[in-house]
Design a protein around this motif. Structure first.
Motif, PDB file in Angstrom:
ATOM      1  N   GLN A   1       0.777  -1.379   0.102  1.00  0.00           N
ATOM      2  CA  GLN A   1       0.042   0.379   0.430  1.00  0.00           C
ATOM      3  C   GLN A   1       0.952   1.354  -0.109  1.00  0.00           C
ATOM      4  O   GLN A   1       0.475   2.354  -0.699  1.00  0.00           O
ATOM      5  N   MET A   2       2.037   1.195   0.507  1.00  0.00           N
ATOM      6  CA  MET A   2       3.055   1.870   0.929  1.00  0.00           C
ATOM      7  C   MET A   2       3.689   2.542  -0.822  1.00  0.00           C
ATOM      8  O   MET A   2       3.078   3.668  -1.179  1.00  0.00           O
ATOM      9  N   ALA A   3       3.730   1.491  -1.475  1.00  0.00           N
ATOM     10  CA  ALA A   3       4.644   2.281  -2.752  1.00  0.00           C
ATOM     11  C   ALA A   3       3.292   2.815  -4.016  1.00  0.00           C
ATOM     12  O   ALA A   3       3.715   3.302  -4.554  1.00  0.00           O
ATOM     13  N   ALA A   4       2.015   1.586  -3.570  1.00  0.00           N
ATOM     14  CA  ALA A   4       0.777   2.514  -4.056  1.00  0.00           C
ATOM     15  C   ALA A   4       0.729   4.180  -4.111  1.00  0.00           C
ATOM     16  O   ALA A   4       0.863   4.449  -5.331  1.00  0.00           O
ATOM     17  N   LEU A   5       1.069   4.212  -2.561  1.00  0.00           N
ATOM     18  CA  LEU A   5       1.224   5.738  -2.217  1.00  0.00           C
ATOM     19  C   LEU A   5       1.637   6.674  -2.810  1.00  0.00           C
ATOM     20  O   LEU A   5       1.771   8.088  -3.332  1.00  0.00           O
ATOM     21  N   GLN A   6       3.300   6.305  -2.782  1.00  0.00           N
ATOM     22  CA  GLN A   6       4.185   6.954  -3.222  1.00  0.00           C
ATOM     23  C   GLN A   6       3.938   6.502  -4.896  1.00  0.00           C
ATOM     24  O   GLN A   6       4.688   7.884  -5.289  1.00  0.00           O
ATOM     25  N   ALA A   7       3.430   5.919  -5.380  1.00  0.00           N
ATOM     26  CA  ALA A   7       3.087   5.903  -6.925  1.00  0.00           C
ATOM     27  C   ALA A   7       2.716   7.035  -7.458  1.00  0.00           C
ATOM     28  O   ALA A   7       2.605   8.019  -8.192  1.00  0.00           O
ATOM     29  N   ARG A   8       0.590   7.406  -6.645  1.00  0.00           N
ATOM     30  CA  ARG A   8       0.108   8.243  -6.842  1.00  0.00           C
ATOM     31  C   ARG A   8       0.740   9.287  -6.168  1.00  0.00           C
ATOM     32  O   ARG A   8       1.252  10.277  -7.044  1.00  0.00           O
ATOM     33  N   GLU A   9       1.545   9.184  -5.206  1.00  0.00           N
ATOM     34  CA  GLU A   9       2.143  10.999  -4.798  1.00  0.00           C
ATOM     35  C   GLU A   9       3.185  11.417  -6.178  1.00  0.00           C
ATOM     36  O   GLU A   9       3.095  12.201  -6.108  1.00  0.00           O
ATOM     37  N   ALA A  10       3.881  10.734  -6.638  1.00  0.00           N
ATOM     38  CA  ALA A  10       4.792  10.967  -7.481  1.00  0.00           C
ATOM     39  C   ALA A  10       4.201  10.965  -8.925  1.00  0.00           C
ATOM     40  O   ALA A  10       4.806  11.726  -9.431  1.00  0.00           O
ATOM     41  N   ARG A  11       3.109  10.950  -9.627  1.00  0.00           N
ATOM     42  CA  ARG A  11       1.847  11.482 -10.480  1.00  0.00           C
ATOM     43  C   ARG A  11       1.742  12.682  -9.904  1.00  0.00           C
ATOM     44  O   ARG A  11       1.746  13.305 -10.968  1.00  0.00           O
ATOM     45  N   VAL A  12       0.795  13.214  -8.728  1.00  0.00           N
ATOM     46  CA  VAL A  12       0.458  14.256  -8.234  1.00  0.00           C
ATOM     47  C   VAL A  12       1.935  15.675  -7.956  1.00  0.00           C
ATOM     48  O   VAL A  12       1.678  16.501  -8.525  1.00  0.00           O
ATOM     49  N   LEU A  13       3.171  14.947  -7.693  1.00  0.00           N
ATOM     50  CA  LEU A  13       4.626  16.205  -7.559  1.00  0.00           C
ATOM     51  C   LEU A  13       4.867  16.188  -9.771  1.00  0.00           C
ATOM     52  O   LEU A  13       5.056  17.262  -9.789  1.00  0.00           O
ATOM     53  N   ALA A  14       4.623  15.051 -10.314  1.00  0.00           N
ATOM     54  CA  ALA A  14       4.744  15.551 -11.760  1.00  0.00           C
ATOM     55  C   ALA A  14       4.342  16.419 -12.105  1.00  0.00           C
ATOM     56  O   ALA A  14       4.455  17.195 -13.156  1.00  0.00           O
ATOM     57  N   ALA A  15       2.557  16.041 -11.758  1.00  0.00           N
ATOM     58  CA  ALA A  15       1.481  17.145 -12.294  1.00  0.00           C
ATOM     59  C   ALA A  15       1.785  18.392 -11.988  1.00  0.00           C
ATOM     60  O   ALA A  15       1.553  19.564 -12.410  1.00  0.00           O
ATOM     61  N   ALA A  16       2.416  18.761 -10.630  1.00  0.00           N
ATOM     62  CA  ALA A  16       2.623  20.200 -10.354  1.00  0.00           C
ATOM     63  C   ALA A  16       3.712  20.553 -10.614  1.00  0.00           C
ATOM     64  O   ALA A  16       3.801  21.602 -10.869  1.00  0.00           O
ATOM     65  N   GLY A  17       4.679  19.649 -11.152  1.00  0.00           N
ATOM     66  CA  GLY A  17       5.657  20.521 -11.898  1.00  0.00           C
ATOM     67  C   GLY A  17       5.367  20.697 -13.254  1.00  0.00           C
ATOM     68  O   GLY A  17       5.640  21.763 -14.053  1.00  0.00           O
ATOM     69  N   ALA A  18       4.742  20.311 -13.639  1.00  0.00           N
ATOM     70  CA  ALA A  18       3.921  20.536 -15.080  1.00  0.00           C
ATOM     71  C   ALA A  18       3.035  21.885 -14.944  1.00  0.00           C
ATOM     72  O   ALA A  18       3.082  22.699 -16.275  1.00  0.00           O
ATOM     73  N   ILE A  19       2.360  22.106 -14.006  1.00  0.00           N
ATOM     74  CA  ILE A  19       1.679  23.620 -13.310  1.00  0.00           C
ATOM     75  C   ILE A  19       3.160  24.372 -13.602  1.00  0.00           C
ATOM     76  O   ILE A  19       2.878  26.011 -14.028  1.00  0.00           O
ATOM     77  N   ALA A  20       4.420  23.810 -13.157  1.00  0.00           N
ATOM     78  CA  ALA A  20       5.665  24.791 -13.278  1.00  0.00           C
ATOM     79  C   ALA A  20       5.708  25.705 -14.892  1.00  0.00           C
ATOM     80  O   ALA A  20       6.015  26.466 -14.662  1.00  0.00           O
ATOM     81  N   ASP A  21       5.893  24.187 -15.274  1.00  0.00           N
ATOM     82  CA  ASP A  21       6.247  24.721 -17.004  1.00  0.00           C
ATOM     83  C   ASP A  21       5.021  25.078 -17.551  1.00  0.00           C
ATOM     84  O   ASP A  21       5.136  26.554 -18.249  1.00  0.00           O
ATOM     85  N   GLU A  22       4.275  25.259 -16.787  1.00  0.00           N
ATOM     86  CA  GLU A  22       2.531  26.079 -17.949  1.00  0.00           C
ATOM     87  C   GLU A  22       2.971  27.941 -17.319  1.00  0.00           C
ATOM     88  O   GLU A  22       2.593  28.130 -18.524  1.00  0.00           O
ATOM     89  N   TRP A  23       3.323  27.919 -16.034  1.00  0.00           N
ATOM     90  CA  TRP A  23       3.198  29.009 -16.037  1.00  0.00           C
ATOM     91  C   TRP A  23       3.810  29.971 -16.675  1.00  0.00           C
ATOM     92  O   TRP A  23       4.168  31.017 -16.802  1.00  0.00           O
ATOM     93  N   ALA A  24       5.464  29.263 -16.829  1.00  0.00           N
ATOM     94  CA  ALA A  24       6.651  29.469 -17.108  1.00  0.00           C
ATOM     95  C   ALA A  24       6.439  30.149 -18.536  1.00  0.00           C
ATOM     96  O   ALA A  24       6.650  30.954 -19.088  1.00  0.00           O
ATOM     97  N   ASP A  25       5.310  29.149 -19.042  1.00  0.00           N
ATOM     98  CA  ASP A  25       5.934  29.555 -21.073  1.00  0.00           C
ATOM     99  C   ASP A  25       4.523  30.564 -20.825  1.00  0.00           C
ATOM    100  O   ASP A  25       4.528  31.330 -21.688  1.00  0.00           O
ATOM    101  N   ALA A  26       4.125  30.535 -20.049  1.00  0.00           N
ATOM    102  CA  ALA A  26       2.625  31.510 -20.449  1.00  0.00           C
ATOM    103  C   ALA A  26       2.973  32.970 -19.455  1.00  0.00           C
ATOM    104  O   ALA A  26       2.658  33.850 -20.384  1.00  0.00           O
ATOM    105  N   GLU A  27       3.830  33.329 -18.697  1.00  0.00           N
ATOM    106  CA  GLU A  27       4.685  34.439 -18.487  1.00  0.00           C
ATOM    107  C   GLU A  27       5.911  34.658 -18.535  1.00  0.00           C
ATOM    108  O   GLU A  27       6.602  34.610 -17.427  1.00  0.00           O
ATOM    109  N   PRO A  28       6.783  34.381 -20.378  1.00  0.00           N
ATOM    110  CA  PRO A  28       8.420  34.261 -20.726  1.00  0.00           C
ATOM    111  C   PRO A  28       9.057  35.549 -19.244  1.00  0.00           C
ATOM    112  O   PRO A  28      10.110  35.638 -19.399  1.00  0.00           O
ATOM    113  N   THR A  29       7.949  36.528 -19.495  1.00  0.00           N
ATOM    114  CA  THR A  29       9.317  37.977 -19.621  1.00  0.00           C
ATOM    115  C   THR A  29       8.887  38.805 -18.026  1.00  0.00           C
ATOM    116  O   THR A  29       9.518  39.076 -17.329  1.00  0.00           O
ATOM    117  N   ARG A  30       8.025  37.607 -16.959  1.00  0.00           N
ATOM    118  CA  ARG A  30       7.837  38.083 -15.514  1.00  0.00           C
ATOM    119  C   ARG A  30       8.089  37.084 -14.454  1.00  0.00           C
ATOM    120  O   ARG A  30       8.483  36.797 -13.848  1.00  0.00           O
TER     121      ARG A  30
END
Length: 475
Positions: free
Chosen positions: A29-58
């Motif tokens: 169960q811990m391994a399954a939760l760690q995989a779930r956490e990895a997916r959420v963290l990766a999604a958070a990283g994607a949000i950071a990338d989208e933010w940077a792409d949307a406001e490249p000057t700021r």
């Protein structure tokens, strides 16, 4: 008479069995939760990338990532630097190593396994090759400990890299360094970064020297105990002797007290292997000789030289300009090393072991040597590489060669009945209800007191197995 079922070990095994099931389920169960956490963290990283792409000057990518990491870190009450590192790890796992993530999600591997697979394969540049790499290593990862997985993953990743080990080693060698860091209480740390063969050799020699010192110290303590017993006997005899003078009695009592103090001093001065290794490094670097140890105790420190085990495919010795990643030179316990180092080691070695392996399974079939030696011990060392209890990586140099079926019970001294066990697991085999059966191909099948079966496959079969693409055609 106490039966096996009611013996203390049997009772303990029966009580432990449901706990083993529970802890295995918890880890799944811990391994399954760690995989779930990895997916959420990766999604958070994607949000950071989208933010940077949307406001490249700021906002550039680094600032966006720092902000997202800070948000998560504040909620988790941890360092934002730690979270930012975890974001990058999760994105690599989720984005490139999908089969590894699936295995983690199903609880077949731990997060430690997943990290090793990603770390070893992170330099593979083509997605289709990453998939091939995962396929080649996941079955092993699901059956073995993370510590055993590391050298196998490194070697398998070697098959799929664009640059050869020779090219990467040449670049990495320019990073060799010795660094010093201050720590608390008047201490400092020294970090040596250098070629793996050299560093492993240094550690091996230090360990062997340290064991010489601990053996000598243990002998000195045994002798001091015997001297104390003799002094106490003499003091007791004098105290009960009507003809003994008070001065003689006091002198023998003082001698016994000095012997006791000497023994206490020796016991108090005993050091761990790590302490002795550190002291020997200081000796060797500051005085070019273990001066603080040679002469103070009866040891053979000056004669000890480093030993490393290197597997060199014979064609590597021909100085071919092409490095075959499927036939890489490997340092036991580490992974691939550059062929130039291997050729230099072979040039100066007192003798070579020739290893015959099965062309498909990689099982070690035979070992011989051009110079006469103990052939069977060499074959076992190459086949086993470490202690053969599941998950243990204690080297063969630190292990005993054990008869699976004891000699007194009719067991033969043959490779099919011998394996390396470290002292800890050798003792476990002989003094607890754990049992082991030697199967064909060097496989050991361990059975726990609770009746669970754990097969242990010789790692040499994984090291020497060929890639399926290059398997010989069946006859």
């Amino acid at each position: 008479m106490t039966t096996t079922a009611t013996a203390p070990a049997g009772i303990a095994a029966a009580r432990l069995a449901p706990m083993v099931d529970e802890i295995v389920d918890i880890r799944r169960q811990m391994a399954a939760l760690q995989a779930r956490e990895a997916r959420v963290l990766a999604a958070a990283g994607a949000i950071a990338d989208e933010w940077a792409d949307a406001e490249p000057t700021r906002s550039d990518a680094e600032v966006a990532r720092r902000s997202v990491a800070a948000e998560l870190a504040a909620a988790l009450r941890v360092s934002d630097r730690t979270v930012q590192r975890q974001l990058a790890e999760a994105e690599r796992l989720v984005g490139s190593f999908t089969e590894t993530l699936t295995s983690l999600q199903k609880g077949r591997i731990s997060l430690a396994h997943a990290r090793i697979i990603v770390e070893a394969g992170d330099r593979i540049t083509h997605p289709e090759l990453i998939a091939d790499y995962e396929a080649s290593v996941l079955a092993y990862a699901e059956a073995e400990s993370a510590s055993r997985l590391r050298p196998i993953a490194k070697r398998r990743a070697e098959w799929y890299l664009d640059e050869t080990i020779r090219e990467r080693h040449a670049a990495a060698a320019r990073t060799r360094a010795v660094q010093v860091y201050d720590v608390d209480d008047g201490m400092a740390e020294m970090l040596l970064t250098g070629p793996a063969v050299i560093v492993y050799g240094i550690h091996d020699r230090l360990t062997r020297m340290a064991r010489e010192v601990t053996d000598a110290d243990a002998q000195a303590i045994r002798e001091a105990r015997e001297a104390l017993k003799a002094a106490e006997r003499a003091a007791r005899a004098a105290a009960g002797d009507a003809n003994a003078t008070p001065a003689a009695i006091d002198e023998l009592a003082d001698a016994a007290e000095r012997a006791r103090t000497g023994l206490d001093d020796l016991v108090a001065a005993r050091r761990s292997l790590d302490e002795i290794r550190a002291d020997l490094v200081a000796d060797l670097l500051l005085a070019a000789d273990p001066v603080a140890h040679v002469g103070s105790v009866d040891t053979g420190l000056a004669a000890i030289r480093a030993t490393v085990q290197v597997t060199v495919p014979v064609l590597t010795l021909l100085d071919s300009p092409v490095d075959d990643p499927f036939d890489a030179v490997t340092l036991a316990g580490h992974g691939p090393i550059d062929p130039d180092t291997a050729r230099e080691l072979a040039r100066t070695a007192p003798g070579w072991d020739r290893i015959l392996t099965h062309p498909i399974s990689g099982t070690v079939l035979a070992v011989d040597r051009y110079q006469p030696s103990k052939k069977m011990r060499r074959l076992l060392a190459v086949r086993d590489r470490h202690c053969r209890f599941p998950g243990c990586r204690q080297s063969t140099a630190r292990s005993d060669i054990d008869h699976t079926v004891a000699w007194v019970d009719g067991g033969t001294t043959a490779v099919e009945n011998l394996s390396h066990l470290c002292r800890r697991h050798h003792t476990l085999k002989h003094h607890t209800p754990w049992s082991v059966v030697h199967k064909p191909g060097g496989v050991l099948e361990w059975t726990s007191p609770g009746g669970r079966v754990y097969p242990d496959h010789p790692s040499s079969g994984v090291h020497f197995t060929t890639d399926a693409e290059f398997d010989p055609a069946p006859f």
